[in-house]
Design an enzyme around this catalytic site. Structure first.
Site, PDB file in Angstrom:
ATOM      1  N   LYS A 139       0.922  -1.263   0.124  1.00  0.00           N
ATOM      2  CA  LYS A 139       0.173  -0.058  -0.117  1.00  0.00           C
ATOM      3  C   LYS A 139       0.951   1.420  -0.514  1.00  0.00           C
ATOM      4  O   LYS A 139       0.022   2.480  -1.153  1.00  0.00           O
ATOM      5  CB  LYS A 139      -0.768  -0.589   1.128  1.00  0.00           C
ATOM      6  CG  LYS A 139      -1.971  -0.799   1.433  1.00  0.00           C
ATOM      7  CD  LYS A 139      -2.891  -1.419   2.946  1.00  0.00           C
ATOM      8  CE  LYS A 139      -2.017  -1.288   3.576  1.00  0.00           C
ATOM      9  NZ  LYS A 139      -1.305  -2.599   3.512  1.00  0.00           N
ATOM     10  N   GLN A 188      -2.787  -1.993   6.973  1.00  0.00           N
ATOM     11  CA  GLN A 188      -4.131  -3.136   7.982  1.00  0.00           C
ATOM     12  C   GLN A 188      -4.605  -3.524   6.510  1.00  0.00           C
ATOM     13  O   GLN A 188      -4.433  -3.116   5.039  1.00  0.00           O
ATOM     14  CB  GLN A 188      -4.383  -3.260   8.642  1.00  0.00           C
ATOM     15  CG  GLN A 188      -3.828  -3.116  10.564  1.00  0.00           C
ATOM     16  CD  GLN A 188      -3.133  -2.021  10.503  1.00  0.00           C
ATOM     17  OE1 GLN A 188      -4.154  -0.923  10.829  1.00  0.00           O
ATOM     18  NE2 GLN A 188      -1.755  -1.998  10.884  1.00  0.00           N
ATOM     19  N   GLY A 232       3.521  -0.691   8.374  1.00  0.00           N
ATOM     20  CA  GLY A 232       4.349  -0.689   8.316  1.00  0.00           C
ATOM     21  C   GLY A 232       5.037  -0.282   6.762  1.00  0.00           C
ATOM     22  O   GLY A 232       4.427  -1.190   5.957  1.00  0.00           O
ATOM     23  N   HIS A 233       4.911   0.810   6.572  1.00  0.00           N
ATOM     24  CA  HIS A 233       4.312   0.671   4.258  1.00  0.00           C
ATOM     25  C   HIS A 233       6.062   1.485   4.363  1.00  0.00           C
ATOM     26  O   HIS A 233       6.974   2.413   4.527  1.00  0.00           O
ATOM     27  CB  HIS A 233       3.208   2.061   4.219  1.00  0.00           C
ATOM     28  CG  HIS A 233       2.467   1.655   5.218  1.00  0.00           C
ATOM     29  ND1 HIS A 233       1.413   2.599   5.342  1.00  0.00           N
ATOM     30  CD2 HIS A 233       1.872   0.330   5.724  1.00  0.00           C
ATOM     31  CE1 HIS A 233      -0.108   2.412   5.644  1.00  0.00           C
ATOM     32  NE2 HIS A 233       0.411   0.496   5.881  1.00  0.00           N
TER      33      HIS A 233
HETATM   34  P1  GDP Z   1       2.180  -1.952   2.834  1.00  0.00           P
HETATM   35  O1  GDP Z   1       2.323  -2.052   4.224  1.00  0.00           O
HETATM   36  O2  GDP Z   1       0.662  -2.492   2.254  1.00  0.00           O
HETATM   37  O3  GDP Z   1       2.532  -0.628   2.503  1.00  0.00           O
HETATM   38  O4  GDP Z   1       3.605  -2.848   2.093  1.00  0.00           O
HETATM   39  P2  GDP Z   1       4.965  -3.187   2.793  1.00  0.00           P
HETATM   40  O5  GDP Z   1       5.780  -2.390   2.557  1.00  0.00           O
HETATM   41  O6  GDP Z   1       5.036  -4.008   4.147  1.00  0.00           O
HETATM   42  O7  GDP Z   1       5.557  -4.775   2.338  1.00  0.00           O
HETATM   43  C1  GDP Z   1       5.706  -4.332   1.126  1.00  0.00           C
HETATM   44  C2  GDP Z   1       7.222  -4.669   0.481  1.00  0.00           C
HETATM   45  O8  GDP Z   1       6.824  -5.241  -0.415  1.00  0.00           O
HETATM   46  C3  GDP Z   1       7.852  -3.733   0.993  1.00  0.00           C
HETATM   47  O9  GDP Z   1       8.906  -4.391   0.999  1.00  0.00           O
HETATM   48  C4  GDP Z   1       7.579  -2.954  -0.701  1.00  0.00           C
HETATM   49  O10 GDP Z   1       8.981  -1.984  -1.022  1.00  0.00           O
HETATM   50  C5  GDP Z   1       7.865  -4.122  -1.755  1.00  0.00           C
HETATM   51  N1  GDP Z   1       7.357  -4.095  -2.923  1.00  0.00           N
HETATM   52  C6  GDP Z   1       5.131  -3.772  -2.988  1.00  0.00           C
HETATM   53  N2  GDP Z   1       5.929  -3.477  -4.151  1.00  0.00           N
HETATM   54  C7  GDP Z   1       6.511  -4.257  -5.044  1.00  0.00           C
HETATM   55  C8  GDP Z   1       7.110  -5.410  -6.420  1.00  0.00           C
HETATM   56  O11 GDP Z   1       5.812  -5.065  -7.069  1.00  0.00           O
HETATM   57  N3  GDP Z   1       7.460  -5.888  -6.047  1.00  0.00           N
HETATM   58  C9  GDP Z   1       7.903  -6.299  -5.392  1.00  0.00           C
HETATM   59  N4  GDP Z   1       8.984  -7.194  -6.061  1.00  0.00           N
HETATM   60  N5  GDP Z   1       8.903  -5.560  -3.831  1.00  0.00           N
HETATM   61  C10 GDP Z   1       7.626  -4.340  -4.241  1.00  0.00           C
HETATM   62  P1  IMO Z   2       0.446  -3.044   7.305  1.00  0.00           P
HETATM   63  O1  IMO Z   2      -0.484  -1.210   6.861  1.00  0.00           O
HETATM   64  C1  IMO Z   2       0.760  -6.780   8.591  1.00  0.00           C
HETATM   65  C2  IMO Z   2      -0.757  -7.915  12.313  1.00  0.00           C
HETATM   66  C3  IMO Z   2      -0.929  -8.677  13.236  1.00  0.00           C
HETATM   67  C4  IMO Z   2      -1.594  -9.851  14.447  1.00  0.00           C
HETATM   68  C5  IMO Z   2      -2.971  -8.288  14.398  1.00  0.00           C
HETATM   69  C6  IMO Z   2      -3.008  -8.274  15.144  1.00  0.00           C
HETATM   70  O2  IMO Z   2       1.685  -2.686   7.193  1.00  0.00           O
HETATM   71  O3  IMO Z   2      -0.519  -2.991   6.079  1.00  0.00           O
HETATM   72  P2  IMO Z   2      -2.145  -5.975  16.114  1.00  0.00           P
HETATM   73  O4  IMO Z   2      -1.081  -5.536  17.066  1.00  0.00           O
HETATM   74  O5  IMO Z   2      -3.007  -4.603  14.554  1.00  0.00           O
HETATM   75  O6  IMO Z   2      -3.304  -5.953  17.708  1.00  0.00           O
HETATM   76  O7  IMO Z   2      -1.999  -7.284  15.261  1.00  0.00           O
HETATM   77  O8  IMO Z   2      -2.762  -7.749  12.840  1.00  0.00           O
HETATM   78  N1  IMO Z   2      -0.957  -6.692  11.323  1.00  0.00           N
HETATM   79  C7  IMO Z   2      -0.094  -6.315  10.562  1.00  0.00           C
HETATM   80  N2  IMO Z   2      -0.172  -7.469   9.643  1.00  0.00           N
HETATM   81  N3  IMO Z   2       0.897  -5.568   8.349  1.00  0.00           N
HETATM   82  C8  IMO Z   2       0.002  -4.602   9.037  1.00  0.00           C
HETATM   83  O9  IMO Z   2      -0.301  -3.426   8.866  1.00  0.00           O
HETATM   84  C9  IMO Z   2      -0.298  -5.402  10.036  1.00  0.00           C
HETATM   85  N4  IMO Z   2      -1.115  -4.752  11.313  1.00  0.00           N
HETATM   86  C10 IMO Z   2      -1.278  -5.291  12.058  1.00  0.00           C
HETATM   87  O10 IMO Z   2       1.004  -9.107  12.932  1.00  0.00           O
HETATM   88  O11 IMO Z   2      -1.297  -9.943  13.571  1.00  0.00           O
HETATM   89 MG    MG Z   3       3.336  -3.043   5.856  1.00  0.00          MG
END
Ligand code: GDP
Ligand code: IMO
Ligand code: MG
Length: 424
Positions: A16, A223, A40-41
């Protein structure tokens, strides 16, 4: 003018942050509506990696107004740390706002998150232990502390002392642990409040103003749908509403202003923490996807569980969010797998076919995923910038995926960078 939402359709970490950063290039305002630093984005911009937990992913654009709405829960220590870290990297906070109604995560929320997980034993949820659940509990129990309180020292001292004593009773009398030092906590938090005061403003009012000025507004989901407190895999969920309806409540806008709802999914599925995951892969292929996709949590660094794309859960997301468009990220991660699979529906031992995601875990336990197989692809697709450039087998996989979920795929991610995106 555009007023759009970006939301997670699986169990989080769908990418996202990357999509919001890309869309934020055109946005005047980016607003987050729920969750806290459990999120964690990751944003990758010109080789620079930013891991954001609270600050909206639009922050890298200097002129974009970035806001945390009333529905967000804020750990002030974490927020200040994130602001400091980003400012050191040259990011401006001139256009950053926090709603005074947002609730504050206090140290007792974090302590109680940890203690209640231990008390649950083998049926722990696997939370991020950031105090999210206990903070939302206090909010709904009407004993929470809000950013307004935090930034008014006398009000804060009185309220925090009163609720802190009660929470200390739980920590000591129920869990038998040492009490927290309330005076020290309150003094420290008042200092946090002084630092954050400059950012406090009414997000609902500011968003309405932007709407009247025909600005482009983007709502950032944290989430995801299957972690929603009502529509997720309860109780293995988070404590807020990550679905699109949560945006209106969490930012103070009406549903009639929303134009598009983008759902973000991976070309496969991952989950961090415990709870059901029908298409989970435990063998070699699951490990291959984990390593190739660097599937380790952004917040807790835990290895993410990996599995095949599950059309049942994404159809559930299409319905519960009213998705207009879908973004499929990380198609590049699947390169090198001989046979790809998509779960089309589940089947019960008595032969009953399940096409809609069941409402209770008990209904899910004897559901078996039914798969369609697809030839994989070996090519590195990270340089592809149009659908036509993709290998034929990848096109077949994506076309069938789109058909199974019944929602238009508008973007395909082929790498973590801003530029590594196919627009359809
Ligand atoms: P979010 O929580 O939905 O913002 O996603 P996260 O950042 O936690 O996890 C997504 C991971 O995938 C991050 O390390 C991004 O840099 C990576 N990512 C996102 N889009 C792509 C993609 O199309 N290809 C690859 N290889 N990595 C991606
Ligand atoms: P983003 O925005 C993935 C999961 C936790 C646990 C459950 C409840 O990066 O996609 P909490 O601490 O919210 O009470 O935990 O939700 N969880 C996530 N899993 N991405 C997240 O956020 C999450 N935020 C919470 O691992 O299973
Ligand atoms: Mg994340």
């Amino acid at each position: 003018m555009s007023v759009n939402i970006v939301i997670g359709t699986q169990w989080g970490d769908e990418g996202k942050g990357k999509i919001i950063d890309i869309f934020a290039g055109e946005a005047d305002v980016v607003v987050r509506s729920q969750g806290g630093n459990n999120a964690g984005h990751t944003v990758v911009s010109i080789g620079e990696v930013y891991k954001l937990h609270l600050v909206p992913s639009g922050i890298l654009y200097k002129n974009t107004l970035c806001m945390l709405g009333a529905g967000v829960v804020i750990d002030p220590k974490v927020l200040i740390g994130e602001i400091d870290m980003l400012q050191e990297r040259g990011v401006s906070f001139d256009n950053f706002k926090i709603d005074p109604r947002a609730h504050v995560i206090m140290p007792w929320h974090i302590t109680l998150d940890g203690l209640s997980e231990i008390a649950r034993g083998a049926s722990d949820i696997g939370t991020t232990k950031r105090g999210i659940g206990p903070c939302y509990c206090d909010k709904y129990e009407r004993s929470g502390l809000r950013i307004y309180d935090l930034t008014h020292p006398e009000i804060f001292r009185e309220k925090a002392l009163s609720v802190g004593k009660l929470r200390n009773d739980i920590i000591t009398k129920i869990y038998g642990e040492a009490p927290l030092n309330l005076d020290e906590i309150i003094d420290t938090y008042i200092e946090y409040g002084k630092k954050l005061l400059q950012y406090v403003d009414d997000v609902s009012v500011l968003t309405e103003k932007a709407l009247k000025e025909n600005k482009n507004i983007l709502f950032e989901g944290a989430q995801a749908t299957l972690l929603d407190i009502d529509y997720g895999t309860y109780p293995y969920v988070t404590s807020s509403h990550p679905i699109s309806a949560g945006v209106c409540i969490g930012t103070g806008v009406g549903p009639t202003v929303i134009q598009k709802v983008y759902g973000v999914a991976k070309a496969y599925t991952t989950r961090v923490g415990k709870g059901p995951f029908p298409t989970e892969l435990e063998g070699e292929t699951g490990e291959y996807i984990r390593q190739r996709g660097a599937e380790f949590g952004t917040t807790t660094l835990r290895p993410r569980r990996t599995g095949w794309f599950d059309a049942v859960i994404v159809r559930h997301a299409v319905r519960t969010n009213g998705l207009t468009d879908l973004v499929i990220n990380k198609l590049d991660t699947l390169a090198g797998i001989k046979t790809l699979k998509i779960c089309t529906h589940y089947i019960k031992p008595d032969g009953t076919i399940i096409e809609d995601f069941p409402p209770a875990l008990e209904e899910l336990t004897d559901c078996k995923p039914v798969y369609e197989d697809f030839d994989g692809f070996d090519e590195d697709i990270s340089g592809c910038r149009s659908f036509d450039e993709l290998p034929e087998t990848a096109k077949v996989y994506m076309k069938r995926l789109e058909e199974l979920i019944g929602c238009k795929v508008s973007f395909i991610g082929v790498g973590p960078d801003r530029t590594q995106q196919i627009v359809i």
